[in-house]
Write a protein that holds these residues in place. Sequence first.
Motif, PDB file in Angstrom:
ATOM      1  N   UNK A   1      -8.529  10.552 -11.840  1.00  0.00           N
ATOM      2  CA  UNK A   1      -7.650  11.698 -11.639  1.00  0.00           C
ATOM      3  C   UNK A   1      -8.299  12.743 -10.757  1.00  0.00           C
ATOM      4  N   UNK A   2      -7.456  13.472 -10.071  1.00  0.00           N
ATOM      5  CA  UNK A   2      -7.959  14.506  -9.172  1.00  0.00           C
ATOM      6  C   UNK A   2      -8.405  15.732  -9.952  1.00  0.00           C
ATOM      7  N   UNK A   3      -9.472  16.338  -9.488  1.00  0.00           N
ATOM      8  CA  UNK A   3      -9.977  17.558 -10.116  1.00  0.00           C
ATOM      9  C   UNK A   3      -8.898  18.640 -10.020  1.00  0.00           C
ATOM     10  N   UNK A   4      -8.679  19.375 -11.099  1.00  0.00           N
ATOM     11  CA  UNK A   4      -7.650  20.430 -11.076  1.00  0.00           C
ATOM     12  C   UNK A   4      -7.952  21.503 -10.032  1.00  0.00           C
ATOM     13  N   UNK A   5      -6.917  22.184  -9.621  1.00  0.00           N
ATOM     14  CA  UNK A   5      -7.082  23.320  -8.712  1.00  0.00           C
ATOM     15  C   UNK A   5      -7.773  24.456  -9.454  1.00  0.00           C
ATOM     16  N   UNK A   6      -8.454  25.290  -8.719  1.00  0.00           N
ATOM     17  CA  UNK A   6      -9.017  26.481  -9.352  1.00  0.00           C
ATOM     18  C   UNK A   6      -7.857  27.360  -9.819  1.00  0.00           C
ATOM     19  N   UNK A   7      -8.094  28.170 -10.819  1.00  0.00           N
ATOM     20  CA  UNK A   7      -7.030  29.041 -11.331  1.00  0.00           C
ATOM     21  C   UNK A   7      -6.503  29.956 -10.235  1.00  0.00           C
ATOM     22  N   UNK A   8      -7.419  30.486  -9.428  1.00  0.00           N
ATOM     23  CA  UNK A   8      -7.027  31.404  -8.357  1.00  0.00           C
ATOM     24  C   UNK A   8      -6.133  30.699  -7.334  1.00  0.00           C
ATOM     25  N   UNK A   9      -6.537  29.511  -6.875  1.00  0.00           N
ATOM     26  CA  UNK A   9      -5.735  28.794  -5.880  1.00  0.00           C
ATOM     27  C   UNK A   9      -4.420  28.291  -6.481  1.00  0.00           C
ATOM     28  N   UNK A  10      -4.441  27.858  -7.726  1.00  0.00           N
ATOM     29  CA  UNK A  10      -3.217  27.394  -8.381  1.00  0.00           C
ATOM     30  C   UNK A  10      -2.180  28.511  -8.440  1.00  0.00           C
TER      31      UNK A  10
ATOM     32  N   UNK B   1       0.804  -1.220   0.000  1.00  0.00           N
ATOM     33  CA  UNK B   1       0.000   0.000   0.000  1.00  0.00           C
ATOM     34  C   UNK B   1       0.833   1.263   0.000  1.00  0.00           C
ATOM     35  N   UNK B   2       2.029   1.237   0.550  1.00  0.00           N
ATOM     36  CA  UNK B   2       2.923   2.385   0.402  1.00  0.00           C
ATOM     37  C   UNK B   2       3.158   2.642  -1.088  1.00  0.00           C
ATOM     38  N   UNK B   3       3.414   1.588  -1.838  1.00  0.00           N
ATOM     39  CA  UNK B   3       3.643   1.714  -3.280  1.00  0.00           C
ATOM     40  C   UNK B   3       2.395   2.210  -3.998  1.00  0.00           C
ATOM     41  N   UNK B   4       1.225   1.702  -3.594  1.00  0.00           N
ATOM     42  CA  UNK B   4      -0.029   2.149  -4.215  1.00  0.00           C
ATOM     43  C   UNK B   4      -0.301   3.629  -3.912  1.00  0.00           C
ATOM     44  N   UNK B   5      -0.059   4.051  -2.667  1.00  0.00           N
ATOM     45  CA  UNK B   5      -0.251   5.462  -2.322  1.00  0.00           C
ATOM     46  C   UNK B   5       0.720   6.341  -3.118  1.00  0.00           C
ATOM     47  N   UNK B   6       1.956   5.914  -3.243  1.00  0.00           N
ATOM     48  CA  UNK B   6       2.931   6.674  -4.035  1.00  0.00           C
ATOM     49  C   UNK B   6       2.442   6.798  -5.477  1.00  0.00           C
ATOM     50  N   UNK B   7       1.977   5.701  -6.046  1.00  0.00           N
ATOM     51  CA  UNK B   7       1.459   5.738  -7.412  1.00  0.00           C
ATOM     52  C   UNK B   7       0.235   6.651  -7.520  1.00  0.00           C
ATOM     53  N   UNK B   8      -0.602   6.684  -6.493  1.00  0.00           N
ATOM     54  CA  UNK B   8      -1.781   7.550  -6.495  1.00  0.00           C
ATOM     55  C   UNK B   8      -1.361   9.017  -6.558  1.00  0.00           C
ATOM     56  N   UNK B   9      -0.363   9.384  -5.761  1.00  0.00           N
ATOM     57  CA  UNK B   9       0.126  10.764  -5.797  1.00  0.00           C
ATOM     58  C   UNK B   9       0.843  11.050  -7.117  1.00  0.00           C
ATOM     59  N   UNK B  10       1.718  10.139  -7.557  1.00  0.00           N
ATOM     60  CA  UNK B  10       2.469  10.357  -8.797  1.00  0.00           C
ATOM     61  C   UNK B  10       1.549  10.488 -10.007  1.00  0.00           C
ATOM     62  N   UNK B  11       0.448   9.742 -10.026  1.00  0.00           N
ATOM     63  CA  UNK B  11      -0.488   9.774 -11.159  1.00  0.00           C
ATOM     64  C   UNK B  11      -1.560  10.845 -10.993  1.00  0.00           C
ATOM     65  N   UNK B  12      -1.500  11.596  -9.890  1.00  0.00           N
ATOM     66  CA  UNK B  12      -2.486  12.634  -9.620  1.00  0.00           C
ATOM     67  C   UNK B  12      -3.892  12.066  -9.552  1.00  0.00           C
ATOM     68  N   UNK B  13      -4.021  10.912  -8.858  1.00  0.00           N
ATOM     69  CA  UNK B  13      -5.326  10.353  -8.565  1.00  0.00           C
ATOM     70  C   UNK B  13      -5.834   9.317  -9.543  1.00  0.00           C
ATOM     71  N   UNK B  14      -4.999   8.839 -10.427  1.00  0.00           N
ATOM     72  CA  UNK B  14      -5.475   7.901 -11.451  1.00  0.00           C
ATOM     73  C   UNK B  14      -5.383   6.431 -11.048  1.00  0.00           C
TER      74      UNK B  14
END
Length: 141
Positions: free
Chosen positions: A60-69, A42-55
Amino acid sequence: MAKGIEFGIEWPGGSRLLGALNRFGDEIDNFMPLFELFAIYYQQRFKAQFDSQGRVWGEGWKPLTDQYAAQKNKKRPRRLIMEYDGVLRASLTDLNTAQSVKLSDRNKAEFGTRVPYAWFHQHGTNRLPKRILADVNTSDI
């Protein structure tokens, strides 16, 4: 069960795996080696989750708003979604941090994070989109 070892699984579809593990519980009295393998996996799976940005667990994770980005880029240039200071990621990908949860004994294990805002990301709020950190199911095992 003869030795009093019982598994609890709290995710959709977990009942099939739960039944199989509980049958093994009659014969095994120390699950620590198995739990260590789960932790590494699961450490490897969590790393892959972050590296793939939620894929890994989703589309995939919803993009940040332009203002917050723009605001984030000024304070934390080149940091990805869900990585403002790195504490949340580290807590899930390195189970030896102060914010990591890795508790296990002969017949029980718990893995996760102590980062209080993780729940809000996992479930979403009125102001924060849901960004799945973990969605463990039987196809992962």
